[in-house]
Design an enzyme around this catalytic site. Structure first.
Site, PDB file in Angstrom:
ATOM      1  CB  CYS A 165     -38.684   6.366  44.124  1.00  0.00           C
ATOM      2  SG  CYS A 165     -40.066   6.135  45.238  1.00  0.00           S
ATOM      3  CG  HIS A 305     -39.838   2.176  45.419  1.00  0.00           C
ATOM      4  ND1 HIS A 305     -39.520   3.006  45.840  1.00  0.00           N
ATOM      5  CD2 HIS A 305     -38.888   1.381  44.186  1.00  0.00           C
ATOM      6  CE1 HIS A 305     -37.977   2.553  44.787  1.00  0.00           C
ATOM      7  NE2 HIS A 305     -38.580   1.607  43.998  1.00  0.00           N
ATOM      8  CG  ASN A 325     -36.369   0.198  41.160  1.00  0.00           C
ATOM      9  OD1 ASN A 325     -36.870   1.332  41.202  1.00  0.00           O
ATOM     10  ND2 ASN A 325     -35.941  -0.927  42.106  1.00  0.00           N
TER      11      ASN A 325
END
Length: 358
Positions: A165, A305, A325
């Protein structure tokens, strides 16, 4: 009589065309038939393993939609049980009338531990942001901001089953900075960061931080494009070529740990900012609204994250961050989510930074 003959000829032609189309559909190499056959085979194997209940049909539709494949009846039964448990959690949450909703998505047949292993990175101590270097000004900030409207936010990508991520957060910030500076879009290489940025306290598919990725690019000499260094979603050997560097980082700017006023100032007046936060179970099923949590932490060692803050606003009286995201455009609200603003929710302002490009 002539009209009748013409009508009969038309019917015969239509019937012949229909028969020909039917025979073409039945041909084994017809891709539509292959898809239909595959769907029926998947549904049949699932219903055979778990029965013909309404929940079983729901699971079969889920498996088809997300291209799932299960190796055995035992695996089907296990995934069906997990899916059922997640579905109960989703329905229970949605009955509470909270500020955000949950829904079924591609992660609904995974346990929380499985999801954490493949989608989240290990906690990273982002000590670089304890003393930030973003300069606040007296400028009046707009009530809302969405950098997508300016055309500098690149499309949503998917990190796959790799805890990378941090690389997507980094490239997202760099792609926005590049588009803002040069007036054209670019897609940069996450895989280069996965493979090559380890010396800067990053760990490939096991996690890292955008601030450390920016430092790597700055001292390494540049980052290649996605086309030149494509994403594999696995740790690999570094194949960086300085001749193919597409963007350089002159410097990076850190937001002081937890300072949402600085983060809002940067998002409003500078450009999208890389941020990180702690994902707890339930967030993976986010489907819309303003996300909030009473169980996530906000310390540097809590965050797991990294994402990209591209704006902010107010919904239903609740101020929020608008965040991109890296779980694909089918997740959440077309790949985005809203996070409550004003409480450093889940550490959203704990590890925030943005690059300056050349």
């Amino acid at each position: 009589m002539a009209r009748l003959l013409l009508l009969l000829v038309g019917v015969l032609i239509a019937c012949a065309a229909g028969a020909r189309a039917g025979s073409e559909f039945l041909a084994e190499d017809n891709p539509i038939r292959q898809v239909v056959d595959g769907m029926h085979e998947l549904e049949s194997s699932i219903l055979k393993a778990v029965g013909n209940s309404r929940r079983a049909f729901s699971f079969a539709r889920f498996a088809h939609r997300y291209g799932k494949s299960y190796e055995s009846s035992e695996e089907i039964q296990k995934r069906f049980q997990v899916y059922s448990e997640n579905l109960r959690m989703i329905r229970s949450h949605n009955k509470k009338g909270l500020s955000y909703s949950m829904g079924v998505n591609e992660f609904s047949d995974l346990t929380w531990d499985e999801f954490k292993k493949h989608r989240l990175g290990a906690a990273q101590n982002c000590s670089a942001t304890r003393r930030g270097n973003h300069k606040l000004t007296s400028a009046i900030l707009p009530d809302s901001k969405d950098w997508r409207e300016s055309g500098i936010v690149s499309p949503v990508k998917s990190q796959g089953s790799c805890g990378s991520c941090w690389t997507f957060s980094s490239t997202g910030a760099l792609e926005a900075a590049y588009a803002q500076a040069f007036g054209k879009g670019i897609s940069l290489s996450e895989q280069q960061l996965v493979d090559c940025a380890g010396a800067f306290n990053n760990f490939g598919c096991n996690g890292g931080l955008p601030s450390q990725a920016f430092e790597y690019i700055k001292y390494n000499g540049g980052l290649m494009t996605e086309e030149a260094y494509p994403y594999t979603g696995h740790d690999g050997e570094c194949k960086y070529s300085s001749e193919n560097a597409a963007v350089q980082v002159l410097d990076s700017v850190n937001i002081t740990l937890g300072a949402e006023d600085e983060l809002k100032h940067a998002v409003a007046l500078v450009r999208p900012v890389s941020v990180a936060f702690e994902v707890v179970d339930g967030f993976r099923s986010y489907n819309g609204g303003v996300y909030t949590s009473t169980t996530c932490g906000s310390d540097p060692m809590d965050v797991n994250h990294a994402v990209l803050a591209v704006g902010y606003g107010v919904e239903g009286g609740v101020p929020y961050w608008l965040i991109k995201n890296s779980w694909g455009a089918d997740w959440g609200d077309q790949g985005y989510f809203k996070m409550e603003m004003g409480k450093n929710m889940c550490g959203v302002a704990t590890c925030a930074s943005y690059p300056v490009v050349a």
